[in-house]
Write an enzyme that holds these catalytic residues in place. Structure first.
Site, short mmCIF file in Angstrom:
data_model
loop_
_atom_site.label_atom_id
_atom_site.label_comp_id
_atom_site.label_asym_id
_atom_site.label_seq_id
_atom_site.Cartn_x
_atom_site.Cartn_y
_atom_site.Cartn_z
N LYS A 1 2.09 11.14 7.15
CA LYS A 1 1.24 10.92 8.32
C LYS A 1 1.76 11.66 9.57
O LYS A 1 1.49 12.83 9.73
CB LYS A 1 1.03 9.43 8.55
CG LYS A 1 0.21 8.82 7.39
CD LYS A 1 -0.36 7.44 7.68
CE LYS A 1 -1.37 7.05 6.62
NZ LYS A 1 -0.92 6.04 5.67
N PHE B 1 0.86 -1.18 0.00
CA PHE B 1 0.00 0.00 0.00
C PHE B 1 0.90 1.23 0.00
O PHE B 1 1.64 1.46 0.94
CB PHE B 1 -0.95 0.05 1.20
CG PHE B 1 -1.87 1.24 1.11
CD1 PHE B 1 -3.03 1.17 0.37
CD2 PHE B 1 -1.54 2.46 1.72
CE1 PHE B 1 -3.87 2.28 0.24
CE2 PHE B 1 -2.37 3.58 1.59
CZ PHE B 1 -3.54 3.48 0.85
N ASP C 1 9.30 3.12 2.18
CA ASP C 1 8.08 3.90 2.45
C ASP C 1 7.69 3.74 3.92
O ASP C 1 7.09 2.75 4.32
CB ASP C 1 6.94 3.43 1.53
CG ASP C 1 5.64 4.22 1.78
OD1 ASP C 1 5.60 5.01 2.75
OD2 ASP C 1 4.69 4.05 1.00
#
Ligand SMILES: *Cc1c(COP(=O)(O)O)cnc(C)c1O
Length: 424
Positions: free
Chosen positions: A265, A151, A236
């Site tokens: 985030k 993802f 990531d």
């Protein structure tokens, strides 16, 4: 005007808010039926004043807890000065933010964006240009390897290399230029590689896939393979980074350093979308003026907030706290697992990032997530079988205990309903 004003101006209830979102919003989410009105640190209150423990923290975006007072104060100070100028000019907050980010990550340069997906896109562009200009792959032939179950966000390029049908179906045609391997399996990666491979883009722990940890030794072997074949290892850590796993960056658990690091985030400290690509000059300098940018990326307000957020993580010891409280949370959840076998197949995680794997023959993760919410604990399922717990890194032992006790009650109740024998 809001719909509820039409029923005589009575104050709106939970169902009105849900109905208004559903009526006027696109239907691209299926939220847990909780209407949040306000929040502070690890607690959240709904419109009826009911209190919840936030065991989800917006997928790590709220690692600092809601409305951390130092972060709010930094935002308020900056709001007296200037918020957005675009990168057409220099500012007083961007430099200090980037300097701090480079100091913490150990990279020479950082490129600020807003959302995680934009930082991933930045990494893809960086890797392709590096592949052509530095490695010498023909332009248009550059290949990036990605793991199955990945993802990395929701842009059309990124969903184009997702292996999740619901993320991609109907959204093609897709870019090309990506090859797939099995997460944790270097042999399958070698089989997917070619002379045109310029990068491996990978999560250190697969979050959306269900908090999947890599097998021991995989990342060191991948690091060696990337170095040997002049392939960039792009890490990531949009969700895993900044303390979530009990270290600043999750690849520290593997004892290796990537060639580029993607953050997002928690970088926005729970207030704003802030993301970044970090790399050394030899990689990052493929970007030249006009080759890449973002109107809001690195804006003065975002930079002030993000800088304060990094200082808070460091000065309040939240990374160490994540390691300590995370080990405690996992141990407590495993105690519950032992009480409700075979309802829970596995409890796994690192730091304050835990997946509870529910046996699909017993129930869905979603059903338990809704029962947890009714009991005052916010969590979120991923796929059908995994409940994800990822509270703010500021959480206390007492709140972990409270949340685990609610989880225990919910799990025991389900266990009884299924008529499963309780262990002696
Ligand atoms: C959430 C996430 C993204 C995308 O971030 P957005 O801010 O939602 O665009 C990318 N990579 C990983 C690993 C993520 O968890």
């Amino acid at each position: 005007m809001a719909l509820w004003a039409m029923d005589g101006g009575t104050s709106p209830g939970m169902q009105d808010y849900i109905a208004t979102e559903a009526r006027f919003g696109a239907r691209n989410y299926a939220p847990v039926p909780v209407v949040v009105e306000r929040a502070l640190d690890c607690l959240v209150w709904d419109v009826q004043g009911r209190e919840y423990i936030d065991m989800m923290s917006a997928y790590s975006a709220v690692s600092h807890g809601h409305l951390h007072p130092r972060v709010v104060a930094a935002a308020q100070r900056q709001l007296q000065k200037v918020a957005v100028t675009s990168r057409a000019y220099y500012g007083t907050t961007l430099g200090p933010f980037l300097e701090k980010l480079c100091q913490l990550t150990g990279f020479e340069r950082a490129l600020p964006m807003n959302t995680g997906a934009e930082a991933v896109e930045t990494a893809i562009k960086c890797a392709r240009r590096w592949g052509h200009r530095i490695k010498g792959v023909a332009d248009g032939r550059q290949q990036i390897l990605v793991a199955r179950g990945n993802f990395h966000g929701r842009t059309s390029t990124i969903v184009g290399f997702s292996s999740e049908p619901s993320y991609r179906s109907g959204f093609g045609p897709f870019d090309g230029g990506f090859g797939h391997f099995d997460f944790g399996d270097l042999e399958s990666l070698k089989a997917a590689a070619s002379d045109s491979t310029c990068a491996v883009l990978i999560e250190p722990i697969q979050g959306e896939a269900g908090v999947i940890l890599p097998p021991p030794g995989f990342f060191p072997a991948l690091r060696a393979w990337c170095t040997e074949h002049r392939v960039l290892l792009i890490d990531d850590e949009v969700q895993a980074g900044l303390g979530r796993t009990g270290k600043w960056f999750a690849l520290e658990h593997e004892g290796i350093r990537p060639d580029a690091l993607i953050l997002g985030k928690a970088l926005g400290a729970g207030l704003l979308p802030v993301s970044a690509l970090c790399a050394d000059a030899a990689v990052m300098d493929v970007f030249t003026p006009n080759s890449h940018g973002s109107t809001f990326g690195g804006n003065a307000l975002a930079a002030a907030v993000a800088l304060e957020g990094l200082k808070v993580l460091e000065e309040e010891g939240l990374v160490e706290r994540s390691a300590e409280l995370g080990a405690y949370l996992i141990a407590r959840l495993r105690q519950v697992q032992a009480e409700v076998r075979p309802l829970i197949r596995e409890v796994r995680g690192r730091g304050l990032w835990v997946g509870v794997d529910i046996a699909p023959s017993c129930t869905s993760a979603r059903e338990l997530v809704e029962r947890l919410a009714a009991g005052g604990v916010l969590s979120k399922e991923t796929h059908e079988t995994v409940i994800r717990f990822a509270p703010p890194l500021t959480i206390s032992y007492a709140l972990v205990d409270r949340a685990v006790e609610v989880f225990r009650q919910v799990a025991m109740q389900k266990h009884r309903e299924l008529g499963l024998a309780l262990p002696a």
